[in-house]
Enzyme design. Structure first.
Site, PDB file in Angstrom:
ATOM      1  N   CYS A  80      12.037  18.377  29.351  1.00 40.78           N
ATOM      2  CA  CYS A  80      12.139  18.238  30.807  1.00 40.78           C
ATOM      3  C   CYS A  80      10.975  17.450  31.385  1.00 40.78           C
ATOM      4  CB  CYS A  80      12.216  19.608  31.462  1.00 40.78           C
ATOM      5  SG  CYS A  80      13.682  20.486  30.951  1.00 40.78           S
ATOM      6  N   GLN A 127      19.444  28.533  28.667  1.00 42.32           N
ATOM      7  CA  GLN A 127      19.977  27.855  27.484  1.00 42.32           C
ATOM      8  C   GLN A 127      21.159  28.587  26.858  1.00 42.32           C
ATOM      9  OE1 GLN A 127      19.513  25.022  25.812  1.00 42.32           O
ATOM     10  NE2 GLN A 127      18.047  24.244  27.289  1.00 42.32           N
ATOM     11  N   THR A 186      15.833  26.205  37.764  1.00 43.03           N
ATOM     12  CA  THR A 186      14.429  26.244  38.174  1.00 43.03           C
ATOM     13  C   THR A 186      14.247  27.096  39.429  1.00 43.03           C
ATOM     14  OG1 THR A 186      14.026  24.083  37.196  1.00 43.03           O
ATOM     15  CG2 THR A 186      12.512  24.775  38.955  1.00 43.03           C
ATOM     16  N   SER A 221      21.751  28.403  34.506  1.00 42.07           N
ATOM     17  CA  SER A 221      21.962  27.075  35.075  1.00 42.07           C
ATOM     18  C   SER A 221      23.325  26.548  34.643  1.00 42.07           C
ATOM     19  CB  SER A 221      20.842  26.152  34.558  1.00 42.07           C
ATOM     20  OG  SER A 221      21.065  24.826  34.951  1.00 42.07           O
TER      21      SER A 221
HETATM   22  C1  LIG Z   1      15.151  27.447  29.155  1.00 46.15           C
HETATM   23  C2  LIG Z   1      15.328  26.704  30.457  1.00 46.15           C
HETATM   24  N1  LIG Z   1      14.956  27.293  31.598  1.00 46.15           N
HETATM   25  C3  LIG Z   1      15.102  26.677  32.778  1.00 46.15           C
HETATM   26  C4  LIG Z   1      15.641  25.416  32.892  1.00 46.15           C
HETATM   27  C5  LIG Z   1      15.768  24.783  34.249  1.00 46.15           C
HETATM   28  O1  LIG Z   1      17.096  24.645  34.641  1.00 46.15           O
HETATM   29  P1  LIG Z   1      17.509  23.519  35.714  1.00 46.15           P
HETATM   30  O2  LIG Z   1      17.422  22.209  34.996  1.00 46.15           O
HETATM   31  O3  LIG Z   1      18.897  23.893  36.157  1.00 46.15           O
HETATM   32  O4  LIG Z   1      16.535  23.590  36.825  1.00 46.15           O
HETATM   33  C6  LIG Z   1      16.025  24.757  31.725  1.00 46.15           C
HETATM   34  C7  LIG Z   1      16.541  23.395  31.797  1.00 46.15           C
HETATM   35  O5  LIG Z   1      16.463  22.617  30.878  1.00 46.15           O
HETATM   36  C8  LIG Z   1      15.876  25.410  30.481  1.00 46.15           C
HETATM   37  O6  LIG Z   1      16.233  24.823  29.334  1.00 46.15           O
END
Ligand SMILES: Cc1ncc(COP(=O)(O)O)c(C=O)c1O
Length: 341
Positions: free
Chosen positions: A276, A130, A19, A150
């Site tokens: 999420c 992903q 994020t 991530s």
């Molecule tokens: C496509 C996508 N982008 C961004 C994120 C955000 O990553 P993080 O959970 O490390 O903040 C996720 C998390 O599920 C994701 O699936």
């Protein structure tokens, strides 16, 4: 990690999550452009992006007056590259597009989009959270200028994200105050976490080919069995060109959260709704954009250790859970054609 992602070591910025890497890509690239006197104030993104991409783009729209074009998807969740290209304007600064959708697994045409972006001098940021470590990719193969990832998504620790930056990519820090990371993100990095992420990526990358085909087999098996086993169930996402570890489906006449709880008591862990934002109770914006059934939705993650036997166990558990819930709520299945006559 830099080598795996196809950037020089100086092209990686460590963050505290995917994020944060996305916020740095969206807000930081706008800041860098503004500082250089660039007057372009228009962004293009898609309706099925992760909430962190949409939130950062909407922030620039609401707080800094940027124009924002949000491109839709087809019923399987795929963005049409021609629509993205048609949305480009003379004042478009950047396109923010995911590699794979996090809820239905659809792979997006980043490379086709990148060709048009390059011709027009538009920056392309690909959210590859992903897919890094799950599909073989580099900044170059995706055609991206910025690539966010991530660590937790490929078996590394939570709390480690990163932004890979190519030759044309420029970002200004969102957190300033020291000279760390070439002034692109101040504050102490999580060095043990980063080291663990690097090991996890090396391991994931070395197993990529065998794991991908094994998971693809389980995915295809699930997709074939689910609609036959559970009445009034819709499987989402494209059959081909999809993330090998994601299957999503919705079942009529059941509540998604109740389904998750029912499956949980049977020892099966799945997600429902927006993966999420499970506490908001809102239907997934991804499924809404696709125009598919949002009710009774489950997202099934296929891990490297799952096999066809696990998939069969899951189908049996889902069939039982849906049956119990439908019996409990008294909602009947749709009458068969001969019953309506
Ligand atoms: C496509 C996508 N982008 C961004 C994120 C955000 O990553 P993080 O959970 O490390 O903040 C996720 C998390 O599920 C994701 O699936």
């Amino acid at each position: 990690m830099a080598e795996t992602l196809g950037v020089p070591e100086s092209g990686l910025v460590w963050t505290g999550s995917g994020t944060e890497a996305i916020a740095l890509a969206v807000l930081g690239s706008a800041r860098a452009a503004e500082r250089r006197g660039d007057r372009r104030r228009h962004l293009v993104t898609s309706a099925v992006e992760h909430s962190s991409v949409l939130a950062a783009c909407e922030r620039l729209r609401d707080e800094a007056g940027y124009g924002l074009s949000v491109v839709g998807v087809d019923r399987s969740g795929v963005v049409d590259a021609a629509e993205v290209v048609a949305a480009l304007r003379d004042d478009t600064l950047a396109v923010h597009l995911q590699h794979a959708n996090h809820e239905v697994g659809a792979l997006q045409p980043t490379h086709e989009v990148s060709v048009a972006c390059r011709e027009r001098g538009v920056l392309l940021h690909v959210d590859a959270c992903q897919t890094v470590g799950q599909l073989g990719l580099t900044l170059g193969t995706l055609g991206a200028d910025l690539l966010s990832g991530s660590s937790a998504k490929f078996g590394g620790p939570r709390g480690v994200g990163f932004l890979a930056i190519g030759d044309r990519g420029r970002v200004d820090a969102l957190v300033a105050g020291d000279e760390r990371q070439r002034r692109r993100r101040a504050g102490m990095e999580d060095v043990p976490g980063i080291a663990a992420a690097a090991v996890a990526l090396t391991v994931a990358t070395s197993r990529l080919d065998t794991e991908r085909s094994a998971r693809e087999l389980v995915r295809r098996h699930l997709r074939a069995r689910l609609p036959a086993a559970v009445e009034d169930l819709e499987v989402h996402g494209p059959l081909a060109d999809a993330h090998p570890g994601i299957v999503a489906a919705s079942a009529l006449y059941v509540d998604g959260e109740a389904l998750v709880a029912e499956l949980d008591s049977a020892g099966v862990a799945v997600h429902s709704g927006s993966s999420c934002a499970t506490t908001s109770g809102r239907p997934s914006h991804v499924l809404v954009a696709m125009g598919v059934l949002t009710h009774g939705h489950v997202r099934i993650g296929i891990g490297p250790d799952h096999d066809v036997t696990d998939a069969d166990r899951f189908v049996d558990a889902l069939t039982d859970a849906v049956g119990r819930l439908r019996a409990h709520t008294g909602l009947r299945r749709r009458p068969a054609p001969q019953e309506t006559a």
